[in-house]
Every structure is written in structure tokens, then in C-alpha cells.
Scaffold this motif. Structure first.
Motif, PDB file in Angstrom:
ATOM      1  N   TRP A   1       0.855  -1.204   0.000  1.00  0.00           N
ATOM      2  CA  TRP A   1       0.000   0.000   0.000  1.00  0.00           C
ATOM      3  C   TRP A   1       0.878   1.236   0.000  1.00  0.00           C
ATOM      4  CZ3 TRP A   1      -0.001   4.018   3.514  1.00  0.00           C
ATOM      5  CH2 TRP A   1      -1.058   4.937   3.430  1.00  0.00           C
TER       6      TRP A   1
ATOM      7  N   PHE B   1      -9.061 -11.333  -4.277  1.00  0.00           N
ATOM      8  CA  PHE B   1      -8.084 -10.622  -5.099  1.00  0.00           C
ATOM      9  C   PHE B   1      -8.305 -10.883  -6.593  1.00  0.00           C
ATOM     10  CE2 PHE B   1      -6.069 -10.663  -0.960  1.00  0.00           C
ATOM     11  CZ  PHE B   1      -5.589  -9.359  -0.878  1.00  0.00           C
TER      12      PHE B   1
ATOM     13  N   ARG C   1     -11.023 -10.927  -8.049  1.00  0.00           N
ATOM     14  CA  ARG C   1     -12.062  -9.998  -8.517  1.00  0.00           C
ATOM     15  C   ARG C   1     -11.469  -8.666  -8.965  1.00  0.00           C
ATOM     16  NH1 ARG C   1     -15.316 -12.413  -4.275  1.00  0.00           N
ATOM     17  NH2 ARG C   1     -14.785 -10.764  -2.791  1.00  0.00           N
ATOM     18  N   ARG C   2     -10.196  -8.451  -8.687  1.00  0.00           N
ATOM     19  CA  ARG C   2      -9.540  -7.213  -9.099  1.00  0.00           C
ATOM     20  C   ARG C   2      -8.945  -7.303 -10.508  1.00  0.00           C
ATOM     21  NH1 ARG C   2      -8.148  -3.788  -4.744  1.00  0.00           N
ATOM     22  NH2 ARG C   2      -6.190  -3.162  -5.773  1.00  0.00           N
ATOM     23  N   ILE C   3      -9.028  -8.464 -11.132  1.00  0.00           N
ATOM     24  CA  ILE C   3      -8.522  -8.609 -12.499  1.00  0.00           C
ATOM     25  C   ILE C   3      -9.635  -9.180 -13.376  1.00  0.00           C
ATOM     26  CG2 ILE C   3      -6.166  -8.961 -11.673  1.00  0.00           C
ATOM     27  CD1 ILE C   3      -6.447 -11.902 -12.249  1.00  0.00           C
TER      28      ILE C   3
ATOM     29  N   LEU D   1      -1.932 -13.198 -10.345  1.00  0.00           N
ATOM     30  CA  LEU D   1      -1.991 -12.061  -9.420  1.00  0.00           C
ATOM     31  C   LEU D   1      -0.606 -11.467  -9.209  1.00  0.00           C
ATOM     32  CD1 LEU D   1      -4.451 -13.383  -6.664  1.00  0.00           C
ATOM     33  CD2 LEU D   1      -4.925 -11.633  -8.384  1.00  0.00           C
TER      34      LEU D   1
ATOM     35  N   ALA E   1      -2.623  -7.068  -9.582  1.00  0.00           N
ATOM     36  CA  ALA E   1      -4.044  -6.875  -9.241  1.00  0.00           C
ATOM     37  C   ALA E   1      -4.340  -5.430  -8.870  1.00  0.00           C
ATOM     38  CB  ALA E   1      -4.451  -7.827  -8.106  1.00  0.00           C
ATOM     39  N   ARG E   2      -3.797  -4.511  -9.643  1.00  0.00           N
ATOM     40  CA  ARG E   2      -3.972  -3.085  -9.344  1.00  0.00           C
ATOM     41  C   ARG E   2      -5.316  -2.567  -9.845  1.00  0.00           C
ATOM     42  NH1 ARG E   2       0.871  -3.993 -11.670  1.00  0.00           N
ATOM     43  NH2 ARG E   2       2.736  -3.757 -10.381  1.00  0.00           N
ATOM     44  N   LEU E   3      -5.855  -1.611  -9.113  1.00  0.00           N
ATOM     45  CA  LEU E   3      -7.070  -0.910  -9.516  1.00  0.00           C
ATOM     46  C   LEU E   3      -6.799   0.589  -9.497  1.00  0.00           C
ATOM     47  CD1 LEU E   3      -9.882  -2.766  -7.513  1.00  0.00           C
ATOM     48  CD2 LEU E   3      -9.274  -3.081  -9.910  1.00  0.00           C
TER      49      LEU E   3
ATOM     50  N   SER F   1      -8.869   2.685  -8.558  1.00  0.00           N
ATOM     51  CA  SER F   1      -9.662   3.254  -7.470  1.00  0.00           C
ATOM     52  C   SER F   1      -8.990   3.188  -6.107  1.00  0.00           C
ATOM     53  CB  SER F   1     -11.013   2.543  -7.399  1.00  0.00           C
ATOM     54  OG  SER F   1     -10.838   1.145  -7.211  1.00  0.00           O
ATOM     55  N   ASP F   2      -7.841   2.503  -5.990  1.00  0.00           N
ATOM     56  CA  ASP F   2      -7.138   2.466  -4.701  1.00  0.00           C
ATOM     57  C   ASP F   2      -5.636   2.407  -4.946  1.00  0.00           C
ATOM     58  OD1 ASP F   2      -6.355  -0.250  -5.143  1.00  0.00           O
ATOM     59  OD2 ASP F   2      -8.171  -0.993  -4.192  1.00  0.00           O
TER      60      ASP F   2
ATOM     61  N   GLU G   1      -1.407  -3.014  -4.285  1.00  0.00           N
ATOM     62  CA  GLU G   1      -0.903  -3.912  -5.314  1.00  0.00           C
ATOM     63  C   GLU G   1      -0.303  -5.137  -4.643  1.00  0.00           C
ATOM     64  OE1 GLU G   1       2.789  -2.860  -7.402  1.00  0.00           O
ATOM     65  OE2 GLU G   1       2.940  -1.135  -6.065  1.00  0.00           O
TER      66      GLU G   1
END
Length: 231
Positions: free
Chosen positions: A17, A81, A83-85, A114, A119-121, A123-124, A127
Motif C-alpha cells: 500500500w 483478489f 475480482r480485481r482482475i 496475481l 491486481a492493481r485498480l 480506485s485504490d 498492489e
């Protein structure tokens, strides 16, 4: 385009983070770990560590899916996790793989995927980073240099395909495992601090070769992405 040929299957991924305030120095903090367990995985925070406490002081709270102390009891941490990709059934999944130089016939596990994508977004600021402490040669992976915008200028003569060298920075006051990356004997950045313990082990036990995969400009800042091969 260079493609990952030797897939790494990690047993541990680190949840990293950083704060979102671009006016302040950005430090990647390791706040948790995802441990492979058969076809699934479990997650836990690394409470009490220097990084975790520093992250709290910098504004970290909890990973959204693991709030209220539920991290240890999550039955399907891997799915959280994933769900992030994008799902593999999506028509544009091969394009997604191409963004990370992964082959269309990617044979790695979901856990490995992953690690390669992070698995980066947007919105936050979380990683995932692979832990290389149990890695066996051969394997290929891609990393983005930390601090490249401090060292590389647009006029620097750096081209895709150029070789780089990894040098232990034993006098670094911020990381005892710090590894600087040099191009023609000039520092162009550092290995992500979250990866340095495992990366240092690779350097000590085998042959590690790196080349410039991509040099890019984002918000007037230089970025460097490397292709790394452990032989």
C-alpha cells in the motif's frame, strides 16, 4: 514484443500500500501477505512490523474486503483478489495479458497471475508483489523501477532492449536490502523495496539479467519497466 517465457509460481504474495497524496514522498509499505494454500490462499495483516505501523501513520486503514478483523477467517481469500482482475472468459483477456507481456496461452495459476499483474485498480493504492525467496531458476518477470523519475531525464540515452545491472546498495539508510539499477554505470532507479529481500537472494544464488522493456512518460514523470530473467 518480449514475452514472459518461464512462469514463476510463487507461494507468497505481499500486499503493498502507498498513500495517494502526490505532494508527499511515496513509500510502498508491505501491510499484509497472501499465502498459497492448495488451490486457494489465506490472507493476514503483518501487524507489528515497521512497514505496517508506518502505513498506519500515513493513513492506511484496512484492505476493503478484510475490514473489522475478518482477514484470518476469510474462507476464499484468493477469490477476493481475483475480482480485481478481468476473468479469463472475457473476450479481451488476451489484450489484458499483453499489457504485462504474458503469452496468450498463459499456463500459470490464478495465484501466479496475481503476482504478474499486481491486481492493481485505479480506485485504490494497493498492489500485490511476489516474494522471490523460494524462487527457482529459470523464471522471467517484469518490474517497474522505483524512483526512476528522480534519476532519469527525457534526454537520457536509454533505449528499449538496453541491458542494466543490479547493484547492492549496502549503505542505504532506508533499506538494508536496497538494490540500485544501473544503466551504463549510472543509477536509473531502485528495485521496489517490497521485493528486495527475495531479489537479493536471487542475486546471491544465481544469474539475474535485466533489460529495458519500456521507457514512458506519465504526468511529466519518467517511468522505466524492466524485463528480468533469473537463470
Amino acid at each position: 514484443m518480449s514475452v514472459i517465457e518461464h512462469i514463476y509460481e510463487p507461494s507468497r504474495l505481499l500486499l503493498v500500500w502507498h498513500h495517494s497524496d502526490e505532494t508527499k514522498p511515496r513509500h510502498r509499505r508491505v501491510v499484509g501477505e497472501l499465502i498459497r494454500k492448495g488451490d486457494d490462499a489465506f490472507f493476514r495483516y503483518l501487524k507489528g512490523t515497521v512497514d505496517f505501523e508506518a502505513a498506519l501513520n500515513e493513513g492506511f486503514h484496512e484492505f476493503p474486503a478484510f475490514e473489522d478483523g475478518k482477514a484470518e477467517s476469510q474462507p476464499r481469500a484468493l477469490d477476493v483478489f481475483l475480482r480485481r482482475i478481468p476473468p479469463r472468459k472475457r473476450e479481451d483477456f488476451n489484450e489484458y495479458l499483453g499489457q504485462y507481456n504474458l503469452p496468450e496461452n498463459f499456463s500459470g495459476s490464478p495465484f501466479s497471475l496475481l503476482g504478474y499483474t499486481g491486481a492493481r485498480l485505479a480506485s485504490d493504492t494497493f498492489e500485490l508483489c511476489p516474494d522471490f525467496t523460494d524462487a527457482k531458476a529459470p523464471l522471467d518477470f517484469i518490474i517497474e523501477l522505483s524512483g526512476a523519475h528522480h534519476y532519469v531525464k527525457p534526454q537520457n540515452n536509454i533505449a528499449e532492449g538496453d541491458a542494466v545491472e543490479f547493484v547492492l546498495d549496502e549503505n542505504n539508510e532506508h533499506d538494508e536490502n536496497a538494490i540500485k539499477v544501473e544503466h551504463n554505470n549510472v543509477v536509473i532507479g531502485y528495485i521496489n523495496k517490497a521485493m528486495t529481500p527475495g531479489f537479493k537472494k536471487l542475486l546471491n544464488e544465481g544469474t539475474v539479467k535485466g533489460t529495458i522493456l519500456k521507457k514512458y512518460l506519465f504526468k511529466s514523470k519518467i517511468g522505466i519497466i524492466l524485463l528480468v530473467k533469473y537463470l
